[in-house]
Design a protein around this motif. Structure first.
Motif, PDB file in Angstrom:
ATOM      1  N   ALA A   1      -6.271   3.465  12.422  1.00  0.00           N
ATOM      2  CA  ALA A   1      -7.711   3.756  12.949  1.00  0.00           C
ATOM      3  C   ALA A   1      -7.611   5.481  12.626  1.00  0.00           C
ATOM      4  N   SER A   2      -6.798   5.942  12.264  1.00  0.00           N
ATOM      5  CA  SER A   2      -6.520   7.419  11.832  1.00  0.00           C
ATOM      6  C   SER A   2      -6.854   7.847  10.353  1.00  0.00           C
ATOM      7  N   LEU A   3      -6.683   6.630   9.544  1.00  0.00           N
ATOM      8  CA  LEU A   3      -6.722   6.949   8.249  1.00  0.00           C
ATOM      9  C   LEU A   3      -7.948   7.410   7.658  1.00  0.00           C
ATOM     10  N   LYS A   4      -7.754   8.518   6.983  1.00  0.00           N
ATOM     11  CA  LYS A   4      -9.057   9.137   6.243  1.00  0.00           C
ATOM     12  C   LYS A   4      -8.986   9.262   4.955  1.00  0.00           C
ATOM     13  N   GLU A   5      -9.927   9.748   4.312  1.00  0.00           N
ATOM     14  CA  GLU A   5     -10.138   9.902   2.658  1.00  0.00           C
ATOM     15  C   GLU A   5      -9.243  10.752   2.144  1.00  0.00           C
ATOM     16  N   ASN A   6      -8.538  11.845   3.006  1.00  0.00           N
ATOM     17  CA  ASN A   6      -7.751  13.114   2.404  1.00  0.00           C
ATOM     18  C   ASN A   6      -6.446  12.428   2.291  1.00  0.00           C
ATOM     19  N   VAL A   7      -6.159  11.301   2.627  1.00  0.00           N
ATOM     20  CA  VAL A   7      -4.857  10.727   2.179  1.00  0.00           C
ATOM     21  C   VAL A   7      -5.007   9.231   1.646  1.00  0.00           C
ATOM     22  N   LYS A   8      -3.859   8.793   1.049  1.00  0.00           N
ATOM     23  CA  LYS A   8      -4.076   7.509   0.362  1.00  0.00           C
ATOM     24  C   LYS A   8      -2.996   6.594   0.957  1.00  0.00           C
ATOM     25  N   ALA A   9      -3.408   5.292   1.517  1.00  0.00           N
ATOM     26  CA  ALA A   9      -2.648   4.490   2.039  1.00  0.00           C
ATOM     27  C   ALA A   9      -2.149   3.357   1.053  1.00  0.00           C
ATOM     28  N   LEU A  10      -0.899   3.390   1.096  1.00  0.00           N
ATOM     29  CA  LEU A  10      -0.191   2.572   0.010  1.00  0.00           C
ATOM     30  C   LEU A  10      -0.115   1.078   0.417  1.00  0.00           C
ATOM     31  N   LYS A  11      -0.072   0.248  -0.512  1.00  0.00           N
ATOM     32  CA  LYS A  11       0.025  -1.311  -0.234  1.00  0.00           C
ATOM     33  C   LYS A  11       1.603  -1.427   0.220  1.00  0.00           C
ATOM     34  N   VAL A  12       1.985  -2.508   1.013  1.00  0.00           N
ATOM     35  CA  VAL A  12       3.414  -2.742   1.527  1.00  0.00           C
ATOM     36  C   VAL A  12       3.624  -3.972   1.236  1.00  0.00           C
ATOM     37  N   GLU A  13       4.529  -4.198   0.313  1.00  0.00           N
ATOM     38  CA  GLU A  13       4.743  -5.582  -0.296  1.00  0.00           C
ATOM     39  C   GLU A  13       3.721  -6.328  -1.031  1.00  0.00           C
ATOM     40  N   GLY A  14       2.910  -5.444  -1.665  1.00  0.00           N
ATOM     41  CA  GLY A  14       1.584  -6.057  -2.208  1.00  0.00           C
ATOM     42  C   GLY A  14       0.375  -6.203  -1.592  1.00  0.00           C
ATOM     43  N   VAL A  15       0.560  -5.934  -0.111  1.00  0.00           N
ATOM     44  CA  VAL A  15      -0.588  -6.161   0.694  1.00  0.00           C
ATOM     45  C   VAL A  15      -1.253  -5.097   1.211  1.00  0.00           C
ATOM     46  N   GLU A  16      -2.637  -4.707   1.188  1.00  0.00           N
ATOM     47  CA  GLU A  16      -3.284  -3.681   1.708  1.00  0.00           C
ATOM     48  C   GLU A  16      -3.223  -3.808   3.254  1.00  0.00           C
ATOM     49  N   VAL A  17      -3.416  -2.452   3.948  1.00  0.00           N
ATOM     50  CA  VAL A  17      -3.317  -2.351   5.317  1.00  0.00           C
ATOM     51  C   VAL A  17      -4.851  -2.348   5.804  1.00  0.00           C
ATOM     52  N   THR A  18      -5.084  -3.565   6.085  1.00  0.00           N
ATOM     53  CA  THR A  18      -6.701  -4.023   6.436  1.00  0.00           C
ATOM     54  C   THR A  18      -6.647  -4.634   7.730  1.00  0.00           C
ATOM     55  N   ARG A  19      -7.815  -4.607   8.477  1.00  0.00           N
ATOM     56  CA  ARG A  19      -8.107  -5.345   9.651  1.00  0.00           C
ATOM     57  C   ARG A  19      -7.572  -6.766   9.581  1.00  0.00           C
ATOM     58  N   ASP A  20      -8.425  -7.362   8.316  1.00  0.00           N
ATOM     59  CA  ASP A  20      -8.225  -8.774   8.075  1.00  0.00           C
ATOM     60  C   ASP A  20      -6.723  -9.171   7.874  1.00  0.00           C
ATOM     61  N   ASN A  21      -5.947  -8.307   7.028  1.00  0.00           N
ATOM     62  CA  ASN A  21      -4.714  -8.728   6.843  1.00  0.00           C
ATOM     63  C   ASN A  21      -3.634  -8.525   8.135  1.00  0.00           C
ATOM     64  N   ILE A  22      -3.993  -7.492   9.015  1.00  0.00           N
ATOM     65  CA  ILE A  22      -3.327  -7.436  10.257  1.00  0.00           C
ATOM     66  C   ILE A  22      -3.519  -8.686  11.239  1.00  0.00           C
ATOM     67  N   ALA A  23      -4.735  -8.946  11.219  1.00  0.00           N
ATOM     68  CA  ALA A  23      -5.044 -10.141  12.099  1.00  0.00           C
ATOM     69  C   ALA A  23      -4.497 -11.513  11.552  1.00  0.00           C
ATOM     70  N   ALA A  24      -4.387 -11.501  10.141  1.00  0.00           N
ATOM     71  CA  ALA A  24      -3.833 -12.694   9.320  1.00  0.00           C
ATOM     72  C   ALA A  24      -2.317 -12.809   9.556  1.00  0.00           C
ATOM     73  N   GLY A  25      -1.615 -11.360   9.686  1.00  0.00           N
ATOM     74  CA  GLY A  25      -0.264 -11.437   9.913  1.00  0.00           C
ATOM     75  C   GLY A  25       0.436 -11.089   8.459  1.00  0.00           C
TER      76      GLY A  25
END
Length: 288
Positions: free
Chosen positions: A219-243
């Motif tokens: 929820a605090s992710l901003k454009e001034n930093v880049k989120a890494l994929k973890v084990e090839g999976v992006e950090v998104t709401r859908d991926n969190i909900a899906a587990g």
């Protein structure tokens, strides 16, 4: 003379009667529907008043601010004060009675489970680097080794030949506790890490150093930093909900015993469909 005197007396009495009648019509006007004087809305619902304090996780704080604002818009006679301080501080505040509601971004520990808990949302912990970094994906094992001090150069993780600047949260942070539980396991975070006491401070540090790595709430992710994929999976709401995104945790409100009064009304609101919509708009995963 007698007739004139009686006429004057009659006129005086008549004027007095009219004055009393006029005053009785101005005594106490009925309350208009717009300004009820009994604390009840025209709909028949009792108007909420008073104030409560929500204290705790700086990751939960931004969404708590949004929820408090929406609640106060619906109930202008109330004040919801939101403060940070960290998950452990919030849990202690609720337990000690210093706050009506504590906010945590980690699961309760065994000695805290006597408190009443409400899961209000699910959140992913984003592992972040500088936007210019050529690293885009790490395994949990690589992240663990970086934070344990076993990997110290980006070239060991598919990046440039630069020393890694490790940024972490302070002891007592719910985000750190969740990160340690999910990623670190039994390994300790290196003592060489830069320790920051808020989510915002982590973002600022990583955004200002091309070799830094940190972890923050989705929820605090901003454009001034880049989120890494973890084990090839992006950090998104859908991926969190899906587990499928594994570095995830709950956002929790806690109370000492069953909540009552304004605290209960606010918690009922937070779990309502309208408030859960606000939570989703903030980038979190609804519990509904």
């Amino acid at each position: 003379m007698f007739f004139k005197r009686n006429l004057s007396t009659f006129a005086f009495i008549s004027l007095l009667f009219l004055a009393v009648f006029a005053l009785s019509g101005c005594g106490s006007p009925k309350s208009s529907p717009e300004t009820p004087d009994n604390g009840v809305h025209p709909s028949g619902e009792t108007e909420l008043t008073g104030s409560i304090t929500v204290v705790g996780s700086t990751s939960v704080q931004p969404v708590s601010d949004l929820l408090a604002e929406a609640f106060m818009d619906e109930h202008p006679g109330t004040n919801i004060y939101v403060q940070g301080g960290g998950s452990s501080a919030g849990i202690r505040a609720a337990d000690d009675g210093a706050a009506e509601i504590g906010a945590s971004s980690r699961d309760l520990k065994d000695d805290e489970k006597h408190l009443k808990q409400y899961i209000i949302a699910k959140d992913g912990i984003a592992v972040v680097v500088h936007p210019s970094s050529n690293v885009s994906d790490l395994t949990i094992e690589q992240i663990r080794d970086i934070y344990a001090g076993n990997i110290t150069n980006w070239s060991e993780a598919g990046g440039s030949n630069e020393l890694i600047i490790v940024v972490t949260r302070e002891e007592g942070s719910g985000t750190r506790s969740a990160f340690e539980e999910i990623v670190m396991g039994k390994d300790a975070i290196t003592g060489k890490a830069i320790v920051q006491n808020s989510t915002g401070a982590v973002v600022t540090t990583v955004a200002g150093d091309k070799n830094a790595i940190g972890y923050i709430s989705l929820a605090s992710l901003k454009e001034n930093v880049k989120a890494l994929k973890v084990e090839g999976v992006e950090v998104t709401r859908d991926n969190i909900a899906a587990g499928s995104y594994k570095v995830a945790r709950p956002f929790i409100y806690v109370t000492k015993g069953e909540p009552a009064g304004l605290a209960k009304s606010f918690l009922d609101f937070v779990l309502s469909p309208d408030a859960q919509g606000i939570i989703e708009q903030a980038g979190l995963v609804s519990v509904n």
